[in-house]
Design a protein around this motif. Structure first.
Motif, mmCIF file in Angstrom:
data_model
loop_
_atom_site.group_PDB
_atom_site.id
_atom_site.type_symbol
_atom_site.label_atom_id
_atom_site.label_comp_id
_atom_site.label_asym_id
_atom_site.label_seq_id
_atom_site.Cartn_x
_atom_site.Cartn_y
_atom_site.Cartn_z
ATOM 1 N N ARG A 32 71.780 65.484 41.919
ATOM 2 C CA ARG A 32 71.339 65.825 43.266
ATOM 3 C C ARG A 32 70.974 64.597 44.090
ATOM 4 O O ARG A 32 71.331 64.509 45.266
ATOM 5 C CB ARG A 32 70.138 66.778 43.183
ATOM 6 C CG ARG A 32 70.508 68.174 42.720
ATOM 7 C CD ARG A 32 69.268 69.069 42.642
ATOM 8 N NE ARG A 32 68.621 69.221 43.930
ATOM 9 C CZ ARG A 32 69.034 70.050 44.889
ATOM 10 N NH1 ARG A 32 70.097 70.805 44.711
ATOM 11 N NH2 ARG A 32 68.366 70.121 46.027
ATOM 12 N N THR A 38 74.774 68.628 45.230
ATOM 13 C CA THR A 38 73.605 69.502 45.313
ATOM 14 C C THR A 38 73.897 70.940 44.913
ATOM 15 O O THR A 38 73.088 71.826 45.146
ATOM 16 C CB THR A 38 73.011 69.473 46.737
ATOM 17 O OG1 THR A 38 74.020 69.870 47.678
ATOM 18 C CG2 THR A 38 72.514 68.077 47.085
ATOM 19 N N GLY A 39 75.050 71.201 44.328
ATOM 20 C CA GLY A 39 75.357 72.556 43.875
ATOM 21 C C GLY A 39 74.392 73.041 42.817
ATOM 22 O O GLY A 39 73.911 74.172 42.867
ATOM 23 N N LYS A 41 70.922 73.585 41.277
ATOM 24 C CA LYS A 41 69.666 73.746 42.018
ATOM 25 C C LYS A 41 68.446 73.538 41.130
ATOM 26 O O LYS A 41 68.481 73.831 39.939
ATOM 27 C CB LYS A 41 69.576 75.167 42.617
ATOM 28 C CG LYS A 41 70.755 75.560 43.481
ATOM 29 C CD LYS A 41 70.902 74.697 44.709
ATOM 30 C CE LYS A 41 72.054 75.165 45.557
ATOM 31 N NZ LYS A 41 72.552 74.120 46.443
ATOM 32 N N LYS A 42 67.357 73.120 41.759
ATOM 33 C CA LYS A 42 66.103 72.950 41.026
ATOM 34 C C LYS A 42 65.263 74.205 41.216
ATOM 35 O O LYS A 42 64.345 74.250 42.003
ATOM 36 C CB LYS A 42 65.358 71.709 41.545
ATOM 37 C CG LYS A 42 64.171 71.301 40.683
ATOM 38 C CD LYS A 42 63.519 70.014 41.154
ATOM 39 C CE LYS A 42 64.214 68.804 40.586
ATOM 40 N NZ LYS A 42 63.434 67.560 40.780
ATOM 41 N N GLY A 43 65.572 75.265 40.466
ATOM 42 C CA GLY A 43 64.827 76.516 40.610
ATOM 43 C C GLY A 43 63.461 76.448 39.966
ATOM 44 O O GLY A 43 62.527 77.108 40.402
ATOM 45 N N CYS A 44 63.355 75.661 38.875
ATOM 46 C CA CYS A 44 62.077 75.616 38.164
ATOM 47 C C CYS A 44 61.835 74.268 37.502
ATOM 48 O O CYS A 44 60.710 73.940 37.178
ATOM 49 C CB CYS A 44 61.984 76.738 37.125
ATOM 50 S SG CYS A 44 63.045 76.469 35.688
ATOM 51 N N ASP A 45 62.931 73.512 37.262
ATOM 52 C CA ASP A 45 62.852 72.193 36.634
ATOM 53 C C ASP A 45 62.336 72.232 35.192
ATOM 54 O O ASP A 45 61.979 71.199 34.628
ATOM 55 C CB ASP A 45 61.955 71.243 37.457
ATOM 56 C CG ASP A 45 62.319 69.773 37.296
ATOM 57 O OD1 ASP A 45 61.412 68.923 37.379
ATOM 58 O OD2 ASP A 45 63.509 69.482 37.046
ATOM 59 N N GLY A 50 68.015 78.644 34.761
ATOM 60 C CA GLY A 50 69.458 78.461 34.711
ATOM 61 C C GLY A 50 70.111 78.061 36.008
ATOM 62 O O GLY A 50 71.337 77.892 36.057
ATOM 63 N N ALA A 51 69.353 77.865 37.085
ATOM 64 C CA ALA A 51 69.967 77.534 38.375
ATOM 65 C C ALA A 51 70.592 76.144 38.374
ATOM 66 O O ALA A 51 71.366 75.810 39.269
ATOM 67 C CB ALA A 51 68.921 77.632 39.493
ATOM 68 N N THR A 53 72.424 74.955 35.805
ATOM 69 C CA THR A 53 73.409 74.941 34.719
ATOM 70 C C THR A 53 74.654 74.133 35.090
ATOM 71 O O THR A 53 75.241 74.330 36.154
ATOM 72 C CB THR A 53 73.844 76.375 34.347
ATOM 73 O OG1 THR A 53 72.693 77.148 34.020
ATOM 74 C CG2 THR A 53 74.800 76.361 33.158
ATOM 75 N N TYR A 105 71.688 81.308 45.675
ATOM 76 C CA TYR A 105 71.017 80.158 45.074
ATOM 77 C C TYR A 105 71.332 80.048 43.586
ATOM 78 O O TYR A 105 71.435 78.962 43.031
ATOM 79 C CB TYR A 105 69.504 80.286 45.285
ATOM 80 C CG TYR A 105 68.743 78.993 45.181
ATOM 81 C CD1 TYR A 105 67.956 78.718 44.070
ATOM 82 C CD2 TYR A 105 68.780 78.060 46.212
ATOM 83 C CE1 TYR A 105 67.233 77.543 43.977
ATOM 84 C CE2 TYR A 105 68.060 76.883 46.133
ATOM 85 C CZ TYR A 105 67.278 76.629 45.016
ATOM 86 O OH TYR A 105 66.555 75.459 44.938
ATOM 87 N N CYS A 106 71.508 81.189 42.931
ATOM 88 C CA CYS A 106 71.780 81.205 41.487
ATOM 89 C C CYS A 106 73.258 81.074 41.204
ATOM 90 O O CYS A 106 73.653 80.875 40.056
ATOM 91 C CB CYS A 106 71.291 82.508 40.878
ATOM 92 S SG CYS A 106 72.310 83.947 41.311
ATOM 93 N N PRO A 108 75.966 78.954 41.726
ATOM 94 C CA PRO A 108 76.599 77.868 40.961
ATOM 95 C C PRO A 108 76.202 77.901 39.483
ATOM 96 O O PRO A 108 77.047 77.688 38.607
ATOM 97 C CB PRO A 108 76.078 76.594 41.648
ATOM 98 C CG PRO A 108 75.774 77.025 43.045
ATOM 99 C CD PRO A 108 75.259 78.427 42.917
ATOM 100 N N GLY B 26 79.531 75.773 45.935
ATOM 101 C CA GLY B 26 78.390 74.895 45.711
ATOM 102 C C GLY B 26 78.109 73.981 46.876
ATOM 103 O O GLY B 26 77.364 73.017 46.753
ATOM 104 N N TYR B 30 71.030 74.368 51.208
ATOM 105 C CA TYR B 30 69.687 74.923 51.305
ATOM 106 C C TYR B 30 68.754 73.779 51.695
ATOM 107 O O TYR B 30 69.116 72.613 51.626
ATOM 108 C CB TYR B 30 69.283 75.521 49.959
ATOM 109 C CG TYR B 30 70.191 76.647 49.503
ATOM 110 C CD1 TYR B 30 71.427 76.373 48.914
ATOM 111 C CD2 TYR B 30 69.825 77.989 49.669
ATOM 112 C CE1 TYR B 30 72.282 77.388 48.512
ATOM 113 C CE2 TYR B 30 70.674 79.012 49.251
ATOM 114 C CZ TYR B 30 71.890 78.696 48.681
ATOM 115 O OH TYR B 30 72.730 79.717 48.285
ATOM 116 N N LEU B 186 64.316 82.486 43.887
ATOM 117 C CA LEU B 186 64.804 81.374 43.081
ATOM 118 C C LEU B 186 64.674 80.045 43.815
ATOM 119 O O LEU B 186 64.489 78.997 43.196
ATOM 120 C CB LEU B 186 66.258 81.629 42.673
ATOM 121 C CG LEU B 186 66.719 80.903 41.418
ATOM 122 C CD1 LEU B 186 65.868 81.295 40.215
ATOM 123 C CD2 LEU B 186 68.185 81.249 41.127
#
Lengths: 160, 753, 324
Positions: A32, A38-39, A41-45, A50-51, A53, A105-106, A108, B26, B30, B186
């Motif tokens: 990123r 940036t495909g 994503k940092k959903g939780c780090d 799994g965002a 992946t 958001y999920c 990718p 992708g 955002y 998310l």
């Protein structure tokens, strides 16, 4: 002085990169912040959604859990590497046809999570799809359409 | 002029979601994906105490760091407010996680190190993590005005409940509680702010860019004309992603440093400093005659709003809609109270208070039916509010728009297919074989349950739209609303296209930037399809007239009669015509701008539905498996079937979290939220996803655009009571407290042993 | 995250020396637990030593005495190995029940055995709990829903590892590299309860490395099962679990290994149940009575009583599965 940075060489979507990174950088940070991919994503780090992946040496992984110092000589595939020019990958085509994403958001993460299954199978059961994607959260809960999308993608692959 | 009901060619079809291609590639951007040159990164220092006064903050050790550029504290941010009870930063903190200070640094590692160096001196105060404690608490209260919002409940009533109960042959009452689960979208909140000396540009996930702009202008004391708010693609919010301190802090840091500042909340912060659902405690009492007629409904709900008020008033009101309006009854009373606690703030989350209210109402409804020895379906068929509305006298003046959450009687619905929902659903689930499936198989028990719901149907605030014909022969539809991931862009495009007489792919939707879009309310309360749709339809309709008029001139006709619009251009019976691109070049800018105040002066616009579920419970493990789920919805005309089905299946699956799994856990001795993570706040995975049959009733609402009514939130209302009723049918045990974890099911079932 | 230096030794000796001498060093296997703890500030190693190049820790070897699994073998490799699935089913079932596919692709057996507890007081830096060197266990009198009903004393964590429970029931051995020597011990002796040392969950000292796990031939080719109760069906730790292994000859039980997970600070070896099985005929086994009696010394806290119901039920079901 102790060295807190490491030089790593790795491939992303077929392209070689050599970077000096802070040892704390994860593969997700590298994608990123250093490669502008940036495909993922940092959903939780923390590897709990799994965002982020991506495919690392052929396996689906949470890129936020992979320290950059571990990826030297590795090959990584991200969502940005799936399509070829204007040609979308069957997974991408099917996710569009089946409305497999709402906020997206999920998406990718799900597509890359499904990628190993897609590569290895010509016939999948819904149960196999669920198990393969059990590490990806969709908060819009588009799970039904996601399952349909993976089934459809394999259908496209089989039909040619 | 195009007749909506005849011409439809895109409405009613599953036109592809407009932004889906970018998402699967992708490349959809955002907020956190955006970057600007010279950008600083921000982090927030958060309170370790649930309730405390901040005596002093020493930022010097942190400011000394070379990579730190600025630090905001309650002592240097001025007196601006984000909401009446939320200053930009406050010298009082009200929950563990409340914002104390904000740092802008060259990177996040520097920012994190700096956070640890800031020294805060707190005067720790007694605190409350639950409603009872808040009510007993001495001074200082959580907010100066007291811990009970507005000092007492809202009271809404029709008729006289005391009389109603007096007429009853049977009275049943019970209490129910619902958890404070989190929407946990998310995408965590983020903001990218850029101040150039006179102008602030703000990128943030937003469901109302114009509303956000107003909040920024007021809080920062900046002229709104000097603010641009841009909404990038949004990773959902389910209603909850607004009015926190995030964007204001980023803006101030940018204004003070002169550099762009990006603030991204991490997942823990999104749980703590976002907005959860209000937890509730409800006492409900219903009275019926021997023949099953409902004579009185009295509901008292107390909600825990956490540390700040947010949209509490809207939520508490919405929690009463079912009690006041779902059952035909002349005597109803709803009392809804909001209480502050020192816990993370509650706000809007998909369907607001309706899931909480309906959980109590629809559970009790089954209990009443049992008392009457009546089938629960039959009880509802007998008593559901019908198209004619509630008994009583209309109170709203004839020339005013009817509230979509009315209390008054004497007003009919614009459409009400609740009966159809009940009948179709019962048939699809196999309701008539219900009593044949309850024979136990070892530890497995089976049951079928149902519930129904009512919800506001779409009219929202004033909505504006502009539409124009562009030089390339395509059209631009300019709207101020935001697609929050639910697909409103696509749906509105379809409606505009059909109204005009062209294909949706010929229309560009321009949204997401306050600089070039008209004022619009938030995407909220399921009002988009209805309100923005109405505006888009009017704009398209007006543009059609303008285009036909211009075409008539361009072709050289004396009048426009006989001209009509097709995807190729304006045509006439005689064969003359003009292509759009040619027309645009000939006539200059052709446009239409409209402003609509959606709603009806004659009808209540509400959506309805009924859900049914067949379940299996393992009484030795507490596991519940959904064998079959049927959802029947009356949302008028369905504009995009595939997307609509996705909303219904998605909403139901999402609320399986509310029903079985999710609850925010607070440690009572410290006020710390223990499960602020995706691992511990357990949202449904693909493994939980049940088979859901979705049925839409065949109906067209006379008021809604193309006959459509609200759909986005309605699937969330019925799942919990449907499961509760199915569980009762299966086990004979009623569960009044959500979520139904294996633990709580086993605990409840011990009543059997 | 605090910063750290990084080394990639190829020999056990080198790795062990680094771990012993350089203060707060930590072995990096898959990293799926370690990196999380580092991000949340629960641990702050200043040195990470990657084990991925140490060949003694990789690979699976079948021989006359059984199966040796290198501690760097991933959970996915174990879960998808055809021989493990047919001959040591409970281990494959335990492995595939863990976490998510993405995590199993990189998480290792060694890492899974050595992972730190999930008690939310332990994991949250705002609580300086007993295990972290503080004064008290916050779960006692606090939110104890996921805490122990057995074996707790002063600290009430439950051991989070599914593979640990399965391996205890399989009577596995672990090989440790310690003081330049390799030592093999029964897996029961590997885990450490809070009454022995509240700060740790296993016997590894600074410089020690878990090299491999050995499953004896005697535990294979019988009937085995791993049943895991979870609140949701993926990405969840056991709220109770049972691993059961049984071998029979003409209805006579010749070997049995039973353990419970999710209920105690260490995998709870149910030796007393084994004693009621080995040497007995299948028809004479009263599964219900055994299951209800074996947990007589369970001590339920404020909110975790359901664990007792669950572990009893799962023991009953596991025994029924392996005995029928």
């Amino acid at each position: 002085m102790e060295n807190h940075a490491t030089k790593i060489t790795f491939k992303v979507n077929g392209e070689q990169h050599t970077l000096d990174i802070d040892n704390r950088f994860t593969l997700l940070d590298i994608l990123r912040d250093r490669l502008n991919l940036t495909g993922a994503k940092k959903g939780c780090d923390l590897g709990e959604c799994g965002a982020c992946t991506v495919i690392l040496d052929g396996k689906a992984v949470n890129s936020c859990q992979i320290l950059g110092v571990k990826i030297t000589s590795s090959e990584i595939k991200t969502i940005e590497g799936l399509s070829q020019g204007d040609m979308l990958h069957p997974l991408q085509i099917s996710f569009i046809e089946n409305d497999g994403g709402q906020c997206g958001y999920c998406t990718p993460g799900f597509i890359m999570g499904a990628y190993p299954l897609f590569e290895s199978k010509t016939n999948v059961s819904v149960e196999e799809i669920r198990l393969a994607l059990a590490g990806n959260l969709c908060r819009c809960n588009a799970y039904g359409a996601i399952i349909d999308s993976v089934v459809g993608a394999i259908g496209i692959k089989v039909d040619g | 002029m195009v007749d909506q009901n005849i011409h439809s060619s895109s409405v009613g079809t599953s036109f592809q979601r407009t932004d889906l291609k970018d998402k699967v590639l992708g490349i959809a951007k955002y907020t956190a994906d955006l970057s600007l040159p010279n950008m600083l990164h921000a982090r927030v220092l958060r309170s370790p105490h649930p309730h405390a006064n901040i005596l002093s903050i020493d930022v010097q050790p942190a400011l000394k760091m070379a990579g730190v550029h600025d630090i905001l504290t309650p002592f240097n941010v001025g007196v601006g407010k984000i909401a009446p009870d939320v200053p930009i930063l406050d010298t009082k903190v009200r929950f563990v996680g409340d914002e104390v200070a904000a740092i802008a640094a060259v990177n996040l590692y520097e920012a994190d190190t700096a956070l640890d160096l800031i020294k805060v001196s707190y005067d720790v105060l007694p605190f409350s993590t639950n409603i009872d404690t808040s009510l007993e608490m001495g001074n200082p209260k959580i907010h100066a005005q007291g811990n009970i919002v507005n000092g007492g409940p809202i009271v809404e009533a029709r008729g006289n409940v005391e009389e109603g109960f007096g007429q009853a042959d049977y009275i049943v009452e019970d209490s129910f509680t619902t958890p404070d689960h989190h929407p946990a979208s998310l995408e965590p909140r983020a903001a990218l702010a850029s101040w150039d000396g006179t102008r602030l540009t703000m990128w943030k996930p937003s469901r109302g860019i114009h509303a956000d702009k107003a909040i920024l202008a007021a809080a920062l004391d900046v002229n709104p004309n000097n603010i641009s708010v841009i909404g990038p693609v949004m990773g959902a919010g389910y209603g909850s992603k607004d009015e926190t301190r995030t964007s204001i802090l980023a803006a101030l840091l940018s204004m003070r440093t002169g550099r762009p500042v990006k603030l991204e909340l991490n997942r823990e912060e999104e749980f703590l400093a976002g907005r959860r659902r209000h937890s509730t405690s409800t006492k409900i009492k219903m009275g019926v005659k021997k023949d099953g007629t409902v004579t009185a409904v009295h509901v008292k709900t107390v909600m825990d709003t956490g540390a700040y008020l947010s949209s509490g008033p809207g939520v508490v009101r919405r929690a009463g809609q079912g009690a006041l309006y779902l059952y035909r009854c002349p005597n109803v009373k709803y009392e809804g109270q909001i209480v502050y606690t020192n816990t993370p703030t509650a706000g809007s989350y998909r369907a607001l208070g309706a899931p909480q209210g309906h959980f109590a109402l629809e559970s009790l409804s089954d209990q009443i039916a049992e008392k009457l020895n009546m089938d629960p379906l039959k009880f509802r068929l007998m008593n559901h509010v019908g198209p004619e509305g509630q008994p009583g006298e209309r109170a709203t003046p004839k020339n005013q728009i009817i509230d979509t959450q009315p209390v008054e009687g004497g007003v009919p619905f614009s459409s009400n297919e609740l009966r159809q929902c009940l009948i179709l659903g019962a048939d699809a689930i196999g309701w008539d074989k219900r009593d044949q499936i309850t024979t136990p198989t070892g530890p497995i028990r089976r049951g079928i349950g149902m519930s129904m719901f009512i919800y506001r149907g779409g009219p929202g605030g004033q909505s504006n739209a502009e539409m124009s014909l562009d030089k390339d022969g395509c059209f631009t539809l300019n709207v101020g609303f935001m697609d929050v991931g639910e697909g409103s862009s696509t749906v509105v495009l379809q409606m505009a296209a059909d109204t005009l007489g062209v294909l949706p792919q010929m229309i560009r939707l321009n949204s997401g930037n306050t600089d070039n879009t008209p004022q619009s309310p938030m995407t909220a309360g399921s009002t988009l399809t209805f309100s923005a749709g109405q505006a888009a339809v009017r704009a398209a309709s007006q543009l059609a007239s303008v285009v036909i008029e211009a075409a008539s001139e361009a072709i050289g006709l004396t009048d426009a009669e006989g001209l009509y619009i097709t995807p190729d251009g304006v045509c006439s019976m005689s064969g003359d015509g003009v292509k759009f691109a040619d027309l645009a070049n000939k006539s200059g800018l052709l446009k239409a701008a409209v402003s609509v105040t959606p709603g009806s002066k004659n009808y209540i616009v509400n959506s309805f539905g009924a859900h049914f579920a067949e379940i299996e419970v393992d009484i030795e493990t507490g596991y519940v498996k959904i064998i079959k789920y049927v959802a029947v919805h009356d949302s008028g005309r369905i504009i995009n079937p595939k997307m609509a089905e996705g909303q219904v299946r998605g909403g139901i699956s999402q609320m399986m979290g509310f029903t079985f799994l999710e609850d925010m856990e607070i440690d009572h001795s410290s006020g710390v939220t223990l499960n602020a993570s995706f691992l511990e706040h357990k949202s449904p995975t693909i493994m939980e996803y049940p088979e859901i049959e979705v049925i839409f009733t065949d109906s067209i609402d006379p008021v809604g655009p193309f006959g459509a009514k609200s759909l986005g939130e309605t699937p969330c209302i019925a799942p919990a009571p449907t499961i509760a009723n199915a569980l009762y049918h299966a086990t004979g045990v009623r569960l009044n407290h959500l979520p139904f974890t294996p633990d709580s099911v086993l605990t409840a079932l011990k009543r059997l042993r | 995250m605090k910063t750290f230096t990084f080394h990639k030794p190829t020999e056990l000796e080198e790795a062990s020396k680094l771990l012993k001498n350089v203060g707060q060093g930590h072995l990096l296997a898959g990293g799926t637990d370690l990196v999380t703890e580092m991000k949340q500030g629960v641990i702050e190693p200043n040195l990470l030593i990657s084990a991925s190049d140490i060949k003694d820790m990789s690979g699976m070897v079948w021989n006359n005495s059984g199966l040796t699994i290198g501690s760097m073998v991933t959970l996915d490799e174990i879960a998808s190995d055809a021989d493990i699935r047919s001959r040591i089913k409970s281990l494959a079932e335990a492995a595939i029940s863990i976490a998510t596919p993405q995590i199993r692709n990189i998480a290792t057996l060694g890492g899974n055995l050595c992972q730190r507890p999930r008690c939310w007081y332990y994991r949250n830096v705002r609580f300086n709990c007993l295990k972290k060197g503080g004064e008290k266990c916050f779960a006692v009198g606090g939110s104890d829903k996921y805490n122990a009903i057995l074996g707790g004393s002063s600290c009430y964590i439950v051991h989070p590892s599914d593979s640990a429970t399965a391996l205890v029931a399989l009577k596995a051995k672990v090989e440790i590299f310690r003081d330049l020597q390799r030592v093999t011990i029964p897996i029961d002796d590997f885990f450490v309860g809070p009454e022995v040392d509240v700060a740790r969950e296993n016997i590894l000292e600074p410089g020690d490395i878990l090299v491999s796990v050995q499953i004896p031939k005697e535990s294979m080719d019988g009937k085995s099962v791993y049943l895991k109760a979870k609140e949701r069906q993926s990405m969840d730790f056991a709220i109770a679990s049972v691993a059961a292994m049984v071998k029979m000859e003409k209805g006579l039980i010749t070997e049995a290994g039973i353990a419970a997970g999710g209920v105690a600070p260490i995998p709870w070896h149910l030796s007393s149940v084994e004693g009621k099985l080995i040497g007995y005929c299948v028809e004479d086994i009263d599964v219900k009575t055994i299951s209800s009696e074996v947990f007589a010394d369970a001590r339920v806290l404020g909110q975790n009583g359901y664990k007792l119901q669950l572990v009893q039920t799962y023991l009953e079901r596991a025994l029924n599965l392996v005995l029928r």
